[in-house]
Design a protein around this motif. Structure first.
Motif, short mmCIF file in Angstrom:
data_model
loop_
_atom_site.label_atom_id
_atom_site.label_comp_id
_atom_site.label_asym_id
_atom_site.label_seq_id
_atom_site.Cartn_x
_atom_site.Cartn_y
_atom_site.Cartn_z
N GLU A 62 6.69 8.78 -2.18
CA GLU A 62 7.15 7.64 -1.40
C GLU A 62 8.05 8.09 -0.25
O GLU A 62 7.97 7.56 0.86
CB GLU A 62 7.86 6.63 -2.29
N LEU A 101 8.18 -1.42 3.84
CA LEU A 101 7.44 -1.00 2.65
C LEU A 101 7.97 -1.69 1.39
O LEU A 101 7.21 -2.00 0.48
CB LEU A 101 7.51 0.52 2.49
N LEU A 141 6.34 -4.85 -0.01
CA LEU A 141 5.03 -4.78 -0.65
C LEU A 141 5.17 -4.38 -2.11
O LEU A 141 6.09 -3.63 -2.49
CB LEU A 141 4.15 -3.75 0.06
N PRO A 142 4.26 -4.82 -2.97
CA PRO A 142 4.23 -4.31 -4.34
C PRO A 142 4.02 -2.80 -4.33
O PRO A 142 3.27 -2.29 -3.48
CB PRO A 142 3.04 -5.04 -4.96
N THR A 159 2.17 -0.88 -5.91
CA THR A 159 0.78 -0.45 -6.00
C THR A 159 0.04 -0.56 -4.67
O THR A 159 -1.05 0.03 -4.51
CB THR A 159 0.03 -1.29 -7.05
N GLU A 160 0.60 -1.30 -3.70
CA GLU A 160 -0.07 -1.50 -2.42
C GLU A 160 0.48 -0.61 -1.30
O GLU A 160 -0.11 -0.54 -0.22
CB GLU A 160 0.04 -2.97 -1.99
N ARG A 161 1.58 0.05 -1.56
CA ARG A 161 2.27 0.75 -0.47
C ARG A 161 1.47 1.94 0.06
O ARG A 161 1.40 2.15 1.28
CB ARG A 161 3.65 1.21 -0.95
N GLY A 168 -1.78 2.49 0.00
CA GLY A 168 -2.95 2.04 0.75
C GLY A 168 -2.57 1.50 2.12
O GLY A 168 -3.27 1.78 3.12
N TYR A 169 -1.49 0.76 2.17
CA TYR A 169 -1.01 0.21 3.44
C TYR A 169 -0.60 1.34 4.38
O TYR A 169 -0.96 1.35 5.56
CB TYR A 169 0.17 -0.71 3.16
N ARG A 206 -3.63 3.16 5.78
CA ARG A 206 -4.31 2.45 6.87
C ARG A 206 -3.51 2.57 8.16
O ARG A 206 -4.09 2.75 9.24
CB ARG A 206 -4.49 0.97 6.51
#
Length: 277
Positions: free
Chosen positions: A8, A38, A41-42, A44-46, A48-49, A52
Motif C-alpha cells: 500500500e 485511497l 475506498l474499501p 479490496t478495491e484500492r 485495482g483503482y 487503472r
C-alpha cells in the motif's frame, strides 16, 4: 511492516509520483491527498483503482477525477490589489499604446491557471479602468486543469456569501463594479463575456497560444516543484511576444531572468520580455 502495508505504501508513492510527473505538484503536498483519496475506498478495491490510474491516459475521466481531488481552487476577485494597480496604471496603458500603433483590434491575454474565473473576470473589469477610464480591448484566453472549475468560470455567476467568498477583499476603488447587482449573486455582464474564452489546459503541455501581449499566472506555481516550475515558466515565456508582459504571483520567483526586465511599483512587480529574446 506487513507485506500488505508495504504494498500500500508503494502504491501511494507511485500514484503521488504520477501526479508529480504529469501535473507538476510538489510531492509533499500531493502525498496526503492521495492517501486520503485511497482511504475512501474499501481495501479490496484500492489496488485495482490504483492500477487503472497508473495506466490511464491524461484525458481519462477516472484520472481527471483523481487529479481533481488534489487541486486547490482558492481564488477571489481583485486579489493582490497592488499588482492589479500596476497593471491598470502602467502595464495595460503601455501595451494598449503598442496595440494601437500596430493597428491591432485587441490585446491578447492568457490567464494561466484561472481556477473558477474570478481572476479572469477581474482582468476584464480592470481593462475598463485603465488609462484614466479609457477601456483597453482585451481578448482573454483563460485556462485551467480543472473542468469543474472551468464550468463555474464559464457560467460567470458568483454567490454572495458571508466569510471567505469570492468578494472577500474588494479594494475600495473596485467596489463600483459590483454595485446594483442581485443581492444574492453577481453575474458577469454580457459585455465582458464576448472577449473571454475558457479552455482546459495542463501548464506542463505546450502553450495554447503564441504572441500574447500579457500573460497572468498568479498563485498557481506556488504548488509546483522546482523542475515543473521552471518548465511552466519556459512555456509562459515562449507564449509571450517580445515586449509582452508576464505577471506572476506575489510569492513567485522568476526562474528565467534572462530575457526579462522588471516593471516595478513600490509594492508590485511584473516582467517585460525584452525585444528579440
Amino acid at each position: 511492516m506487513t507485506l500488505v502495508e508495504f504494498e500500500e505504501d508503494e502504491m501511494l508513492a507511485r500514484l503521488a509520483e504520477a501526479i508529480v510527473r504529469r501535473v507538476g505538484f510538489r510531492r509533499v503536498d500531493v502525498a496526503p491527498k492521495v492517501a486520503a483519496c485511497l482511504a475512501q475506498l474499501p481495501p479490496t478495491e484500492r489496488f485495482g483503482y490504483a492500477g487503472r490510474l497508473m495506466m490511464a491516459a491524461p484525458n481519462d475521466p477516472v484520472w481527471l477525477d483523481f487529479v481533481e481531488r488534489t487541486l486547490v481552487h482558492e481564488t477571489y476577485f481583485f486579489r493582490h490589489p497592488a499588482q492589479l494597480e500596476l497593471l491598470r496604471d502602467q502595464v495595460l496603458p503601455e501595451l494598449d499604446a503598442q496595440r494601437r500603433l500596430a493597428g491591432r483590434s485587441a490585446l491578447v491575454v492568457w490567464n494561466a491557471g484561472c481556477s473558477t474565473g474570478e481572476e479572469t473576470w477581474t482582468l476584464a473589469l480592470l481593462a475598463g479602468d485603465a488609462d484614466e477610464g479609457s477601456a483597453v480591448p482585451l481578448s482573454i484566453l483563460a485556462t485551467d486543469l480543472s473542468e469543474p472549475a472551468l464550468v463555474k468560470a464559464r457560467g460567470g455567476i458568483y454567490d454572495r456569501l458571508h466569510g471567505l467568498d469570492s468578494f472577500r477583499a474588494i479594494p475600495p476603488w473596485a467596489i463600483g463594479h459590483f454595485r446594483n447587482r442581485d443581492a444574492s449573486a453577481w453575474r458577469v455582464p454580457d459585455g465582458l463575456r464576448r472577449s473571454v474564452s475558457f479552455l482546459r489546459h495542463n501548464l506542463l503541455d505546450p502553450p495554447p497560444l503564441a504572441g500574447a501581449d500579457l500573460i497572468v499566472c498568479r498563485n498557481t506555481l506556488i504548488y509546483f516543484d522546482e523542475p515543473a516550475n521552471r518548465s511552466v515558466q519556459n512555456n509562459l515565456a515562449a507564449a509571450l511576444r517580445p515586449g509582452g508582459v508576464l505577471v506572476l504571483g506575489a510569492a513567485d520567483t522568476l526562474r528565467i531572468s534572462c530575457g526579462f526586465e522588471s516593471i516595478a511599483s513600490h509594492r508590485a512587480t511584473a516582467y517585460r520580455k525584452t525585444t528579440g529574446s
